[in-house]
Design a protein around this motif. Structure first.
Motif, PDB file in Angstrom:
ATOM      1  N   PHE A 174       0.818  -1.209   0.000  1.00 23.33           N
ATOM      2  CA  PHE A 174       0.000   0.000   0.000  1.00 23.33           C
ATOM      3  C   PHE A 174       0.848   1.254   0.000  1.00 23.33           C
ATOM      4  O   PHE A 174       0.317   2.359  -0.175  1.00 23.33           O
ATOM      5  CB  PHE A 174      -0.909   0.025   1.239  1.00 23.33           C
ATOM      6  N   VAL A 175       2.174   1.131   0.216  1.00 20.38           N
ATOM      7  CA  VAL A 175       3.033   2.308   0.419  1.00 20.38           C
ATOM      8  C   VAL A 175       3.903   2.615  -0.789  1.00 20.38           C
ATOM      9  O   VAL A 175       4.135   3.787  -1.116  1.00 20.38           O
ATOM     10  CB  VAL A 175       3.917   2.095   1.672  1.00 20.38           C
ATOM     11  N   LYS A 176       4.357   1.578  -1.530  1.00 20.96           N
ATOM     12  CA  LYS A 176       5.386   1.812  -2.548  1.00 20.96           C
ATOM     13  C   LYS A 176       4.903   2.704  -3.699  1.00 20.96           C
ATOM     14  O   LYS A 176       5.711   3.355  -4.365  1.00 20.96           O
ATOM     15  CB  LYS A 176       5.906   0.486  -3.062  1.00 20.96           C
ATOM     16  N   ASN A 177       3.597   2.787  -3.970  1.00 26.50           N
ATOM     17  CA  ASN A 177       3.050   3.670  -5.023  1.00 26.50           C
ATOM     18  C   ASN A 177       2.196   4.759  -4.421  1.00 26.50           C
ATOM     19  O   ASN A 177       1.254   5.262  -5.053  1.00 26.50           O
ATOM     20  CB  ASN A 177       2.219   2.853  -6.017  1.00 26.50           C
ATOM     21  N   LEU A 178       2.506   5.137  -3.214  1.00 21.26           N
ATOM     22  CA  LEU A 178       1.636   6.037  -2.463  1.00 21.26           C
ATOM     23  C   LEU A 178       1.509   7.410  -3.120  1.00 21.26           C
ATOM     24  O   LEU A 178       0.429   8.020  -3.125  1.00 21.26           O
ATOM     25  CB  LEU A 178       2.180   6.187  -1.035  1.00 21.26           C
TER      26      LEU A 178
END
Length: 936
Positions: free
Chosen positions: A860-864
């Motif tokens: 959920f964070v790497k393409n935030l």
């Protein structure tokens, strides 16, 4: 005084004692013997009559119960068929659908379905065509009432013919057959008596159809004149078999004259009771003897008083007090010429003779005293040496007669007659010993050799002792006959130890089955034999499903007890000539010689069913024992020992891959082989890496976003390959979980991390470390105990340790996760929930898990920065965690934009390549340094 005057024999003391004692004992013995024999006969007759009556009642009850069961099954089929109105023939369809259930549950062997005219519509089971005549069905159609009967062909079946209403509203008949073997097994289980089924054949002797314990009872029945048994149906025939006595009783069932039941009852215990009664009779005889002696004593009281006075003077002879003897006996010598009077006269004569010899003895005694003292000292020294040595020391003459034995030898040979005993008869008991050692002893006794050494066996009490003998010829310079000095050493304990070691080398000490070494040796011999004889054989390779659950849940003691039960069950269902072994853990193997594919599958099904029938409970709940069995056939699946073992092992894995609790005959499968080889490869690599300490810890910094400093480091695992290449955990962690090695890795990582923690504290660098735990650690109490022991050591600060577990593992075993987290927090450590957001019902479980940190999953964070959906989800996760009092850690922080957004929504910590890459050392990290986004 004339002591030779004749006397009457009827006045003799001996004569009176004999007559009186004989009369009394004869009278008492006659009374006891008659009563004992009569009582025993009556008791035995009544017991046997009652046993016959009970057997008949039980047999009738079991027969009736079995018939009612068959009738109920038929009626159940009819009821189920009524709910299938759309079927053309609901009865046949019902039987087709549930036929396997009837076979397995109720042991039904045949079902026949007849129309209203008595014609066969359908048949099921081993006898699709009715072996019985149509006359058995006609009365059922005529009376519309159930009918029960037996019929024997190759086997005997018990049939119930039940009228039912067909789909055309006509009366039809459903016949259900069940083997009589079930009935006789139930009878044996209830009465512990064996029973055989005899088929009555006109003009020929009865045929034995079935019998319990056939290996013991069939040879007996084959020797009996069975054709005479029906002529005496109410009488028993007693037969002696080995050490037991059997009573044979023929019972004719009421429902058919075609067969009869022959009951074989072991009456050895009854006969033993009779023997005990006879023993009581002997005790009565002893009582009568004592009574007779008492009467004799009363009758001879006065003669005994005279005898007592005479014998009281005998010690005075030894003391040389001859004057006192003359004073006591001379005035009281009786005029009656019986034995006592003769004794008194002889004592007086002996006293006078001894008085004259006493002077001569005194003179000679003085001359021998000095010599005696010297010899006594020497004798005491030698005798003390012989008696204290734990050896059998004896001397024998040239004929083998034993002359002397030391104290240890007498104690060792207690119960054996040593007087005038022969060495050859006493110690050379076995024929082979006599043939081998008697010539050697003959040479020693003739002087042809001076020494001899050999071993013998001596039965003593309940154990056979092994004795090693050293014989030496003692030459006498005085020319007397030489003696043989024999020294025996008891080496029984050494022999027993050697036998025990030999047994342990070939057997599993827990189950007493063959171990892997013995199994491979015997399998190699079977392979050579099969190759020479051109025979086939089957190799069954199986292990218990979910056995690790038993060990983990109830402990290894319960697991060992279960293995012993299973080993005993396997012995029951296999033949004595089969080779059965425990190869280790929960793995077993079985070799069946001269076996085809169908035979091997049948035996595997037999083993499968037997183990499923094991009654076992785990934590109070029933636990069904199941196995996965792989079968390899020679020569079809291999001609070498290695090929057969490998293919049987692969077949077992194929059974497990198919869902466990299955039987699988080896089939070549390239993809499966590759997968198994890959698992074996990684198993070997992981175990070798553990032994060679090739696992390395990497450390990745975690940034405190608000302060802009590194808060702590997460400990990550890497494996150094044999070629020196560093391997990522994604290559070996899943394999370790599949192969059951993950708990060893958890313990190793824990120890290494705590070693680093202690070293950092000793260097004055109080950093906080985060350590990952697998889901398997939640139930590993030994790991938890080990952690508690390590944390209690000096140089450990529990408050600077964080343990992580994935959300998926926590949710899958929520109760265990709660207990684990509570135990770790009670030790002073912190806890983090990893990969948060990917589990099921995350918010619900987060409310009930007492964790300190929540690590938002990196997916959920790497393409935030480019995904509004991820931004909304991460913001919601962070907000919920904060409201529940948890600190949040975002994973996969790859750039400054992601870090800035996390700072805006209030995430506490950040982890990722933008913060710092994992490395083998702990070093300062510049949080703002841009990093590659190539991965975590």
């Amino acid at each position: 005084m004339d002591t030779h005057r004749p006397h009457s024999p009827f006045t003799s003391l001996k004569w009176r004692i004999a007559l009186t004692t004989a009369a009394v004992l004869f009278l008492i013995h006659g009374m006891f013997s008659g009563f004992a024999v009569y009582s025993l006969q009556q008791q035995f007759r009544l017991q046997r009559q009652e046993a016959q009556r009970q057997h008949r009642l039980i047999l009738d009850h079991l027969t009736e119960q079995s018939y009612r069961l068959l009738q109920q099954i038929a009626e159940t089929i009819a009821l189920v068929a009524e709910n299938r109105p759309a079927s053309a023939d609901p009865i046949a369809d019902t039987v087709d659908n549930y036929w396997t259930t009837y076979q397995l549950t109720w042991a039904i062997e045949a079902v026949h379905y007849f129309d209203s005219e008595g014609r066969l519509l359908r048949g099921w089971g081993t006898k699709r065509e009715p072996p019985y005549p149509p006359e058995e069905i006609e009365p059922v159609l005529a009376s519309e009432r159930p009918r029960f009967f037996f019929h024997c062909a190759r086997t005997c079946l018990q049939y119930a013919a039940v009228p039912i209403i067909g789909p055309d509203e006509t009366t039809r008949v459903l016949v259900i057959g069940r083997s009589l073997a079930n009935l006789i097994l139930d009878f044996h289980r209830l009465t512990r008596s064996h029973v055989a089924i005899l088929e009555q054949r006109s003009g020929a002797p009865p045929r034995i159809v079935a019998v319990t314990r056939p290996d013991r009872n069939m040879p007996l029945l084959q020797r009996l004149p069975l054709d005479t048994l029906p002529e005496t149906p109410k009488e028993e025939t007693l037969v002696d078999l080995e050490n037991a006595t059997l009573a044979l009783h023929l019972v004719q069932p009421d429902t058919g004259r075609q067969l009869a039941f022959l009951i074989l009852d072991d009456i050895s215990d009854t006969l033993s009771a009779q023997q005990r009664s006879l023993t009581n009779y002997l005790l009565g005889t002893v009582v009568s003897l004592l009574a007779g002696i008492g009467i004799v004593i009363l009758l001879l009281r006065r003669p005994l008083v005279r005898l007592e006075k005479a014998t009281a003077t005998l010690p005075l002879l030894a003391e040389g007090r001859h004057e006192e003897i003359q004073q006591q006996l001379a005035p009281h010598t009786s005029s009656r010429r019986d034995e006592i009077a003769v004794l008194e006269a002889n004592i007086l004569q002996a006293s006078a003779r001894l008085a004259s010899l006493q002077q001569q003895v005194d003179e000679r005694t003085r001359s021998l005293v000095q010599q005696t003292r010297t010899l006594q000292q020497e004798r005491n020294f030698v005798q003390g040496l012989l008696d204290t040595a734990p050896l059998i020391i004896l001397t024998q003459d040239q004929n083998g007669s034993i002359i002397t034995v030391n104290r240890f030898g007498r104690q060792f040979l207690a119960g054996h007659r040593l007087q005038a005993a022969s060495f050859d008869q006493l110690f050379l008991r076995q024929e082979c010993e006599r043939l081998q050692y008697l010539p050697l002893l003959a040479q020693l006794r003739k002087g042809e050799i001076a020494r001899a050494h050999f071993d013998t066996q001596l039965p003593r009490q309940e154990q056979t002792h092994h004795i090693t003998w050293f014989h030496t010829r003692l030459e006498d310079s005085a020319g007397e006959t030489p003696l043989i000095l024999s020294i025996g050493l008891d080496i029984t304990e050494r022999k027993n130890a050697e036998r025990r070691l030999s047994w342990l080398a070939d057997h599993d000490p827990l189950t007493h089955l063959n171990n892997r070494r013995a199994f491979q040796s015997k399998l190699a011999a079977v392979l050579d034999r099969a190759t020479l004889e051109r025979k086939s054989f089957a190799l069954l390779y199986f292990d218990l499903d979910q056995f690790k659950y038993v060990n983990d849940t109830c402990g290894h003691k319960t697991g060992d007890a279960l293995l012993q039960i299973i080993a005993n069950k396997l012995r029951e269902v296999t033949r004595s000539e089969d080779i059965l072994a425990r190869l280790g853990g929960n793995e077993f193997a079985l070799v069946v010689y001269d076996s085809s594919r169908d035979t091997a599958v049948h035996i595997a099904e037999k083993v499968f069913s037997a183990l499923q029938a094991v009654d076992c409970q785990i934590n109070g709940q029933p636990f069904k024992v199941t196995v996965s069995i792989g079968i390899a056939l020679f020569p079809e699946h291999g001609r070498t020992l290695q090929d057969l073992l490998a293919n049987a092992d692969l077949a077992m894995y194929q059974a497990k891959e198919a869902g466990r609790s299955r039987i699988h005959v080896y089939t070549p499968d390239t993809e499966f082989h590759k997968r198994i080889q890959q698992q074996l490869y990684w198993k070997d690599q992981i175990e070798q890496a553990l032994e060679e300490d090739r696992f390395v810890l990497y450390f990745q910094p975690i940034l405190d976003i608000r302060r802009g400093t590194v808060s702590h480091y997460e400990t990550l695992l890497r494996m150094l390959g044999p070629d020196g290449q560093m391997l990522a955990p994604g290559l070996f962690i899943p394999m370790a979980e599949q192969l059951g090695l993950i708990q060893r890795l958890d313990r190793m990582v824990l120890d290494k991390a705590l070693d680093v923690h202690q070293r950092l504290l000793a260097e004055g660098n109080p950093l906080t470390l985060s350590v990952n735990l697998s889901g398997h650690s939640m139930a590993d109490e030994s790991l938890q105990s080990h952690l508690q022991e390590r944390l209690s050591a000096n140089g450990v600060d529990a408050s600077r340790l964080i343990f992580e577990i994935t959300e998926t593992a926590a949710v899958s075993n929520f109760a265990s996760a709660q207990r684990l987290i509570k135990k770790i927090k009670d030790l002073g450590c912190h806890f983090a929930l990893d990969d948060f957001g990917v589990g099921f019902s995350s918010f619900y479980y987060l409310m009930h898990l007492p964790v300190d940190y929540v690590k938002i999953d990196g997916s959920f964070v790497k393409n935030l920065e480019n995904s509004p959906e991820d931004q909304a989800l991460v913001s919601a996760l962070a907000d919920i965690a904060k409201r529940l009092g948890k600190r949040t850690v975002a994973e996969f922080v790859e750039n400054e934009a992601i870090l800035e957004y996390l700072r805006e929504i209030g995430v506490d910590y950040a982890q990722g390549y933008h913060i710092g890459r994992p490395g083998p050392t702990i070093a300062p990290v510049e949080a703002a340094l841009p990093q590659s986004s190539a991965g975590r």
